[in-house]
Design a protein around this motif. Structure first.
Motif, PDB file in Angstrom:
ATOM      1  N   LYS A 202       0.829  -1.205   0.000  1.00  0.00           N
ATOM      2  CA  LYS A 202       0.000   0.000   0.000  1.00  0.00           C
ATOM      3  C   LYS A 202       0.870   1.264   0.000  1.00  0.00           C
ATOM      4  CE  LYS A 202      -3.930   2.150   2.324  1.00  0.00           C
ATOM      5  NZ  LYS A 202      -4.773   2.183   3.534  1.00  0.00           N
ATOM      6  N   LEU A 203       1.946   1.270   0.808  1.00  0.00           N
ATOM      7  CA  LEU A 203       2.859   2.426   0.858  1.00  0.00           C
ATOM      8  C   LEU A 203       3.480   2.688  -0.510  1.00  0.00           C
ATOM      9  CD1 LEU A 203       4.759   1.805   4.219  1.00  0.00           C
ATOM     10  CD2 LEU A 203       3.386   3.829   3.666  1.00  0.00           C
ATOM     11  N   LEU A 204       3.926   1.590  -1.171  1.00  0.00           N
ATOM     12  CA  LEU A 204       4.592   1.763  -2.462  1.00  0.00           C
ATOM     13  C   LEU A 204       3.609   2.108  -3.567  1.00  0.00           C
ATOM     14  CD1 LEU A 204       7.202  -1.133  -2.163  1.00  0.00           C
ATOM     15  CD2 LEU A 204       7.642   1.329  -2.050  1.00  0.00           C
ATOM     16  N   GLU A 205       2.359   1.714  -3.397  1.00  0.00           N
ATOM     17  CA  GLU A 205       1.326   2.116  -4.360  1.00  0.00           C
ATOM     18  C   GLU A 205       1.122   3.629  -4.296  1.00  0.00           C
ATOM     19  OE1 GLU A 205      -3.388   1.223  -5.402  1.00  0.00           O
ATOM     20  OE2 GLU A 205      -2.529   0.512  -3.524  1.00  0.00           O
ATOM     21  N   GLU A 206       1.184   4.158  -3.065  1.00  0.00           N
ATOM     22  CA  GLU A 206       0.944   5.593  -2.878  1.00  0.00           C
ATOM     23  C   GLU A 206       2.192   6.438  -3.168  1.00  0.00           C
ATOM     24  OE1 GLU A 206      -0.609   6.251   1.026  1.00  0.00           O
ATOM     25  OE2 GLU A 206      -2.281   4.855   0.756  1.00  0.00           O
ATOM     26  N   HIS A 207       3.375   5.904  -2.787  1.00  0.00           N
ATOM     27  CA  HIS A 207       4.583   6.747  -2.825  1.00  0.00           C
ATOM     28  C   HIS A 207       5.686   6.228  -3.741  1.00  0.00           C
ATOM     29  CE1 HIS A 207       2.764   8.982   0.461  1.00  0.00           C
ATOM     30  NE2 HIS A 207       2.641   7.854   1.168  1.00  0.00           N
ATOM     31  N   LYS A 217       7.222  10.640   5.646  1.00  0.00           N
ATOM     32  CA  LYS A 217       6.920   9.925   6.890  1.00  0.00           C
ATOM     33  C   LYS A 217       6.158  10.777   7.913  1.00  0.00           C
ATOM     34  CE  LYS A 217      11.320  10.904   9.178  1.00  0.00           C
ATOM     35  NZ  LYS A 217      12.458  10.348   9.930  1.00  0.00           N
ATOM     36  N   ASP A 218       6.375  12.092   7.888  1.00  0.00           N
ATOM     37  CA  ASP A 218       5.706  12.940   8.884  1.00  0.00           C
ATOM     38  C   ASP A 218       4.194  13.011   8.655  1.00  0.00           C
ATOM     39  OD1 ASP A 218       8.118  13.411  10.038  1.00  0.00           O
ATOM     40  OD2 ASP A 218       8.470  15.321   9.008  1.00  0.00           O
ATOM     41  N   THR A 219       3.759  12.595   7.490  1.00  0.00           N
ATOM     42  CA  THR A 219       2.303  12.637   7.205  1.00  0.00           C
ATOM     43  C   THR A 219       1.616  11.330   7.583  1.00  0.00           C
ATOM     44  OG1 THR A 219       2.529  11.789   4.940  1.00  0.00           O
ATOM     45  CG2 THR A 219       2.752  14.186   5.248  1.00  0.00           C
ATOM     46  N   PHE A 220       2.418  10.316   7.982  1.00  0.00           N
ATOM     47  CA  PHE A 220       1.841   8.999   8.253  1.00  0.00           C
ATOM     48  C   PHE A 220       1.069   8.991   9.572  1.00  0.00           C
ATOM     49  CE2 PHE A 220       5.468   6.771   5.711  1.00  0.00           C
ATOM     50  CZ  PHE A 220       4.907   7.262   4.530  1.00  0.00           C
TER      51      PHE A 220
END
Length: 890
Positions: A202-207, A217-220
């Protein structure tokens, strides 16, 4: 003019080796060296070459040392255990195999196989039309693109970019970042704690990348995600460096050097002989023929595809005349028969396939106009030898149709069992061993109506081809192993007798079973009610979980053992709890389970198996299942009708004789102990048997020193356990468990036994030593059981083989004795024209249905046939019983 496609396959050899080692059962060369991984790797190489047909092949090998990654991270692969002991000596053999096959292989002390693979891909891919990476390692998915694909040979799956995404949830170019986040336990790559595969995808799909994720990372949100990107960013960056594959290794060879021109050289075949790979040598011979036919390939690769065979559909007079000519002129050929039902009393023969050379087949539908002629040219012709994979089915068809079966039937499955009982006798596996891949039909397909002639012909014809090739090879193998006599004189003689027994069947008293069903249901209800008085709620006794909670939580019984899912309530646990005498519940549960099993497995199930046409039960006897050579029974298993409990024995009352007939049972008395006495030549045992003494009481007397008449039932029971236990290779631990005594006492008892019966100790040791020298155990009749693990370096595996070396000659000889008795008795019944029928064989017991006017004659025939079948140093003794049902026979 088009140019042939260039295809490179790069093989991750280490991956192949470990997968082969765990996938292939233990195998040993004639000198005892383990070779299962070698065999598996060779099979994988051959499949790779024939199925995927590369023009070029490169093998990437790991070395014994570490790589630069160990310097970068000392814990890299630190959790890897040493290779299994049985695998270590195979590494050198696999390197030699690779060299003998002439396959280009590369290793580098500074780099891993993955780096060699990555370097070959990136440096050479522009020189090829297609590149396949043969490995199960997900790290290598990072190289997949339009031209490069991953090949999983174990599953026959090729992963392109879409397939990688479907499996991993990320694109190939994101694999490195993905593994950097989740880590890799197999390589001890740490990753980021708290993020799993779905979260990483999911992280790599978004970023898109790890770096972008770190940037954002500060937005997580979410505790685990925030913690991961607060505390484990350095770990992810290190992990990415570890996962990255080097692509600049100096390979020392060029792409052109990897062109494959594999040919089975004499040197390779000699090496395979050293390893004992006989079936592989046959494959190599086939391959030589194919290569000669194809003139060293067809331009698409140096090795042709798996051989194709021709099947002629006999659908006109000209083809039928040709088939008849072949049947008339050929002394040996194979038959594959196709029937329209599994019911031996209802089925019809719908098609034949014949093979006369193991390369081609003739397929013909059976009609009213050709049936009689085909039968006359085959089964009714005593001059013919017919290879088949299911002779019993053909015999039973001949009984239904009144065909006089005169030909010699050579059943390849049974022959393979005799040649080596410890291997698979599945026809698909056997066919593969002679280089034939059998076509399969979809499940629930009706051979008669649902498939076209061409598909039916290939399905049936390829089987006939495989059976012919197997027949030729197995005839030679049995002769070389000195096993042809066992096959022709015992097993082949027994097959038609078993067909007759199956065809005859045994009558069942359904009304009796209905009454027994009511009685058992009443008893089960009574037990359930008793148990309910101990519980606040109704306990489902068929639920192990509910029983466990009831016993150990509600009733507070001491916990004996646990399983992964909770409390164990198996029979050994319940017996232990019952013996504590806390209350009656454990004993009641044991009773309930026993009666419930009898009700469901036999009382309710047996009437459902009665044949509509005959009104009888028709079991199927197997000759090639039990490795000791004993017969087994299925659908239903009539050798497993309960005998230990009175309720279980009642089931036997349902098996009855027909009007005007009686059932006659003849049971060998202690046949295996008599064989043991014969082999050991122990004077005390021989004297006891010759004087018809109670052998177990005699044994107890010898060990204890007490007079025979003063031996207690407990002492006799111990002696009986030892007599049988030692014959099956039982240890002191096994005896202590069986007798519920300490291991020390069991050991002392065994020592006393061997002091008094020293010849038996010598025999058992001798059987193990002989097996180590020859590689097999052998029965009195010459039946061999090849013990491939008898010289294993693994103590547990070797101990198991030693137990087989001890018990196989006893059990195997007992099995051969009763088989020979069945053959002799059957001949006598036929020669005298008697109406008595042999119905069942249950281990050491034979059951006959006998007209009352033949009864006295049959008692003599059966006793003499069983007791005089072989001359031992002790007499064979038969106990006989008769009655109108099986229960009353004792």
């Amino acid at each position: 003019m088009s140019t042939a496609k260039k295809k490179l396959i790069i093989v991750d050899v280490s991956n192949f080796i470990f997968r082969a080692f765990f996938a292939v059962r233990p195998l040993h060369a004639p000198d005892g060296t383990p070779v299962n991984a070698v065999h598996g790797v060779l099979s994988m190489f051959l499949k790779l070459l024939s199925q995927y047909r590369p023009t070029h092949v490169l093998l990437a090998r790991d070395t014994a040392g570490g790589s630069f990654r160990n310097e970068m991270y000392s814990e890299y692969k630190a959790n890897r255990s040493e290779p299994p002991e049985e695998l270590v000596p195979q590494f050198g053999l696999i390197k030699r195999l690779v060299d003998e096959m002439g396959l280009v292989n590369v290793a580098d002390d500074k780099y891993e196989a993955d780096d060699i693979i990555g370097s070959a891909v990136m440096q050479w891919k522009d020189q090829f039309d297609e590149v396949l990476i043969a490995s199960g390692d997900k790290d290598l998915m990072q190289f997949v693109d339009d031209k490069v694909k991953m090949l999983d040979t174990m599953k026959d799956v090729i992963y392109d970019a879409k397939a990688v995404f479907a499996k991993m949830g990320v694109r190939p170019d994101q694999i490195v970042d993905y593994l950097a986040i989740i880590g890799d336990t197999s390589d001890n790559i740490p990753g980021m704690r708290g993020i799993g595969p779905k979260g990483a995808a999911k992280l790599l799909e978004e970023h898109e990348t790890l770096e972008k994720c770190i940037e954002m990372k500060d937005t997580f949100k979410g505790k685990k995600l925030v913690t991961a990107f607060t505390e484990y960013v350095d770990s992810a960056i290190l992990s990415k460096e570890l996962v990255k594959i080097v692509t600049t290794v100096d390979l020392g060879v060029t792409a052109d050097d990897t062109k494959t021109t594999f040919y089975p050289s004499d040197s390779l075949i000699s090496f395979l002989k050293e390893l004992g790979f006989n079936t592989m040598i046959k494959r190599m011979d086939d391959l030589k023929y194919q290569l000669a036919q194809a003139d060293a390939g067809d331009g698409e690769g140096g090795m042709p595809a798996a051989p194709s065979f021709s099947v002629t559909i006999v659908d006109n007079d000209e083809k039928y005349s040709e088939l008849k000519k072949l049947l008339t002129e050929s002394e040996k050929f194979s038959i594959q028969t196709e029937f329209d039902s599994e019911d031996i009393h209802a089925r019809n023969l719908i098609a034949y396939s014949f093979s006369f050379d193991g390369k081609s087949a003739h397929f013909i539908k059976v009609t009213e106009s050709n049936r009689a002629e085909l039968v006359r040219l085959t089964w009714e012709n005593e001059a013919k030898v017919i290879y088949t994979e299911h002779s019993k089915r053909d015999y039973s068809y001949s009984l239904k149709e009144g065909i006089e079966f005169k030909a010699t039937s050579f059943d390849v499955v049974q022959a393979h069992f005799v040649a080596d009982v410890g291997t698979s006798h599945n026809i698909e596996n056997l066919a593969a061993s002679v280089n034939v891949t059998l076509p399969k039909l979809e499940k629930k397909v009706d051979f008669v109506t649902d498939i076209e002639n061409e598909e039916a012909s290939l399905y049936s014809g390829y089987r006939a081809i495989a059976v012919h090739r197997l027949g030729v090879d197995l005839e030679k193998e049995l002769r070389e192993k000195e096993l042809l006599g066992v096959f022709t004189d015992i097993d082949s003689q027994l097959t038609p007798i078993l067909s007759e027994m199956e065809f005859e069947g045994i009558r069942l008293n359904i009304n009796f079973l209905k009454e027994l069903e009511k009685d058992l249901e009443s008893k089960l209800e009574s037990i359930q009610n008793k148990i309910n008085t101990y519980s606040k709620e109704v306990v489902n006794i068929n639920s192990p979980k509910q029983v466990g909670e009831f016993l150990f939580t509600e009733l507070s019984f001491p916990v004996v053992k646990k399983t992964k899912t909770g409390f164990s309530t198996d029979s050994s646990v319940l017996e232990e709890l019952r013996d504590m005498n806390i209350n009656e519940v454990p004993g009641l549960i044991l009773q309930y389970r026993e009666l419930g099993k009898i009700l469901s497995t036999y009382v309710k199930a047996l009437p459902e198996l009665v044949n509509a046409k005959t009104g009888k039960i028709h079991t199927t006897f197997n000759q090639h299942v039990a490795q000791t050579g004993r017969l087994s029974s299925v659908n239903p298993n009539l050798q497993n009708i309960p005998i230990r409990s009175e309720t279980g024995r009642l089931v036997r009352k349902a098996f009855i004789a027909g009007p005007g007939n009686l059932l006659l049972a003849a049971d060998y008395s202690q046949v295996e102990l008599r064989i043991l006495a014969h082999y050991a030549e122990d004077p005390t045992m021989i004297q006891a048997f010759n004087e018809n003494k109670d052998i177990h009481a005699q044994t107890a007397s010898e060990i204890s020193g007490h007079p025979l008449e003063k031996i207690t039932s407990e002492e006799r029971g111990k002696a009986k356990a030892v007599n049988f236990g030692l014959m099956y290779g039982q240890s002191s631990f096994g005896l202590s468990q069986a007798l519920k005594i300490s291991r020390k006492d069991a050991k002392e008892y065994i020592e006393k036994y061997f002091e008094r019966f020293s010849k038996i100790k010598g025999l058992l040791d001798g059987l193990k030593e002989d097996a180590e020298k020859t590689g097999y155990s052998i029965t009195l009749y010459g039946r061999k059981r090849f013990l491939h693990d008898i010289n294993s370096n693994n103590r547990t595996i070797k101990a198991n083989a030693e137990r087989m070396a001890i018990n196989s000659p006893m059990q195997g000889t007992a099995a051969d004795i009763i088989k020979c008795a069945m053959i002799n008795i059957n001949k006598e019944l036929k020669s005298r024209g008697l109406k008595s029928k042999m119905l069942l064989q249950v281990h050491d017991e034979l059951i006959f249905e006998v007209p009352e006017n033949e009864f006295e004659q049959m008692k003599t025939i059966v006793r003499e046939g069983m007791e005089n079948v072989v001359k031992l140093k002790v007499p064979l003794k038969v106990d006989m019983g008769f009655g109108v049902n099986w229960y009353d026979l004792k």
